[in-house]
Design a protein around this motif. Structure first.
Motif, PDB file in Angstrom:
ATOM      1  N   LYS A 153      12.420   5.925 -57.502  1.00  0.00           N
ATOM      2  CA  LYS A 153      11.860   4.965 -58.459  1.00  0.00           C
ATOM      3  C   LYS A 153      11.066   5.679 -59.542  1.00  0.00           C
ATOM      4  O   LYS A 153      11.082   5.263 -60.711  1.00  0.00           O
ATOM      5  CB  LYS A 153      10.970   3.960 -57.718  1.00  0.00           C
ATOM      6  N   GLU A 154      10.363   6.754 -59.174  1.00  0.00           N
ATOM      7  CA  GLU A 154       9.572   7.501 -60.149  1.00  0.00           C
ATOM      8  C   GLU A 154      10.487   8.131 -61.197  1.00  0.00           C
ATOM      9  O   GLU A 154      10.205   8.083 -62.405  1.00  0.00           O
ATOM     10  CB  GLU A 154       8.771   8.589 -59.433  1.00  0.00           C
ATOM     11  N   GLU A 173      13.525   7.117 -61.981  1.00  0.00           N
ATOM     12  CA  GLU A 173      14.107   6.025 -62.764  1.00  0.00           C
ATOM     13  C   GLU A 173      13.119   5.497 -63.800  1.00  0.00           C
ATOM     14  O   GLU A 173      13.487   5.203 -64.936  1.00  0.00           O
ATOM     15  CB  GLU A 173      14.532   4.907 -61.820  1.00  0.00           C
ATOM     16  N   ASN A 174      11.846   5.402 -63.416  1.00  0.00           N
ATOM     17  CA  ASN A 174      10.827   4.913 -64.340  1.00  0.00           C
ATOM     18  C   ASN A 174      10.651   5.865 -65.521  1.00  0.00           C
ATOM     19  O   ASN A 174      10.520   5.427 -66.681  1.00  0.00           O
ATOM     20  CB  ASN A 174       9.501   4.759 -63.591  1.00  0.00           C
ATOM     21  N   ARG A 175      10.684   7.174 -65.238  1.00  0.00           N
ATOM     22  CA  ARG A 175      10.551   8.138 -66.330  1.00  0.00           C
ATOM     23  C   ARG A 175      11.738   8.050 -67.281  1.00  0.00           C
ATOM     24  O   ARG A 175      11.569   8.152 -68.508  1.00  0.00           O
ATOM     25  CB  ARG A 175      10.448   9.546 -65.751  1.00  0.00           C
ATOM     26  N   LEU A 207      11.239   5.008 -69.470  1.00  0.00           N
ATOM     27  CA  LEU A 207      10.221   5.238 -70.502  1.00  0.00           C
ATOM     28  C   LEU A 207      10.773   6.103 -71.627  1.00  0.00           C
ATOM     29  O   LEU A 207      10.479   5.869 -72.810  1.00  0.00           O
ATOM     30  CB  LEU A 207       8.989   5.908 -69.871  1.00  0.00           C
TER      31      LEU A 207
END
Length: 288
Positions: free
Chosen positions: A167-168, A170-172, A175
Motif C-alpha cells: 500500500k505504501e 502504491e500510495n507513492r 502521489l
C-alpha cells in the motif's frame, strides 16, 4: 478399541498426522519429536515403543498426543496413554514367592524407586497423584496452544506488514501521478491562455508593425518577386500591392491562432538559426 489400534487408525487417516510420545517416568521424549506412520516399522506401535524405551525393568507409562499439521504449526486432535511392560515381566512376577494370602483388593505393593531415587507410592509419578499429573498435562497442553497461537500471530503480522508495504508503494505512485497531472494541468492552462491572447496585444506585434515593410519584402523575395521598396508605414494608405494582398489574405483565411503563430515567426526572424531552420522547412514542403 485399544489405544494402540486407535493411534494407528488415526495416523492412517492423513499424511499430515503424527504423534508425540513422552515418557511419564522421566518427562523425556520417546523416539522422534514428530513420529509419523512411516516412522513405525510394519505399523507395529507396541514394538516401536519397546524399542525406543530400551531396556526397562518395570512397567513404563507413556503419554501420546495425536496431532495434525496445519501450515507451520500443528493442532492437537486427541491424547492417549499406553503402559509398556518390560520383557518377561509377568513370568518374573510368577516366580516371586508368595508371602501372605492377602486379598487382591487390599494387598499392598512395595514402593518402587523412581529415577530420582525417591519411592513412588501407589504408582505415583515423581511422588504426585493422578490429579496433579493431569493438571501438569493440562498446563502443558495450554502452553502448546499458546505457542501455536503465537506462531499464527507471527504469520498474520508478516502478512499485514507485507500488505502495508504494498500500500505504501502504491500510495507513492499515486502521489507521483497526481503531481504529474497537476503539472500537466497548469501547463495546459498556460497554453490555452497564450493561444487565446491576441497577438495584436503583444510587444512582438508592435515590433512587427515597425518592421512590416522589411519582412514583407523578404517574403516576396522568397517567392521569386522583386524586393519591394520600403513603405512609409503600416497605417498609411500608400502600401504596395503585395503588402495589401498579404493583409487581405490574412484577414480572409487565417484565424487567431494562425495569426499568433505567424506573428511569432516574424518575431524570431532576427535569429539566424531560426531563419535557417525556417528556410529549410519551407524548401522541404515546397519540394513536396
Amino acid at each position: 478399541m485399544s489405544n494402540i489400534l486407535k493411534i494407528i487408525q488415526f495416523l492412517k487417516g492423513s499424511e499430515k498426522r503424527f504423534i508425540t510420545i513422552t515418557n511419564q517416568e522421566n518427562g523425556k521424549l520417546v523416539g522422534k519429536k514428530d513420529t509419523y506412520l512411516t516412522d513405525i516399522p510394519n505399523e507395529d506401535l507396541a514394538h516401536y515403543l519397546k524399542y525406543q524405551l530400551g531396556e526397562i525393568t518395570q512397567p513404563t507409562l507413556v503419554w501420546i498426543e495425536l496431532r495434525s499439521k496445519q501450515g507451520p504449526t500443528s493442532k492437537k486432535e486427541d491424547t492417549a496413554k499406553i503402559e509398556v511392560m518390560p520383557p518377561n515381566y509377568q513370568e518374573q512376577a510368577v516366580q516371586l514367592p508368595a508371602v501372605q494370602n492377602y486379598s487382591p483388593a487390599v494387598q499392598e505393593q512395595a514402593p518402587q524407586p523412581n529415577f530420582l531415587g525417591t519411592p513412588a507410592l501407589n504408582n505415583n509419578i515423581f511422588g504426585l497423584g493422578f490429579p496433579e499429573i493431569m493438571n501438569m498435562q493440562r498446563k502443558s497442553d495450554q502452553l502448546e496452544d499458546k505457542k501455536e497461537q503465537l506462531a499464527d500471530l507471527k504469520e498474520e503480522y508478516k502478512d499485514l506488514k507485507h500488505n502495508y508495504n504494498l500500500k505504501e508503494v502504491e500510495n507513492r505512485e499515486l502521489l507521483s501521478k497526481l503531481a504529474i497531472a497537476e503539472s500537466q494541468k497548469e501547463m495546459a492552462v498556460m497554453l490555452a491562455k497564450n493561444e487565446n491572447k491576441s497577438f495584436a496585444d503583444s510587444p512582438v506585434f508592435q515590433s512587427l508593425i515597425e518592421r512590416a515593410p522589411e519582412l514583407l519584402s523578404g517574403i516576396a523575395a522568397m517567392k521569386g518577386a522583386a524586393p519591394l521598396p520600403q513603405a512609409a508605414g503600416l497605417g498609411r494608405p500608400n502600401v504596395s500591392d503585395t503588402h495589401a494582398e498579404f493583409f487581405d489574405y490574412a484577414a480572409d483565411n487565417l484565424n487567431e491562432n494562425q495569426i499568433n503563430y505567424l506573428g511569432s515567426i516574424c518575431g524570431f526572424m532576427n535569429n539566424p538559426e531560426f531563419q535557417n531552420d525556417l528556410k529549410l522547412l519551407i524548401q522541404r514542403y515546397a519540394s513536396n
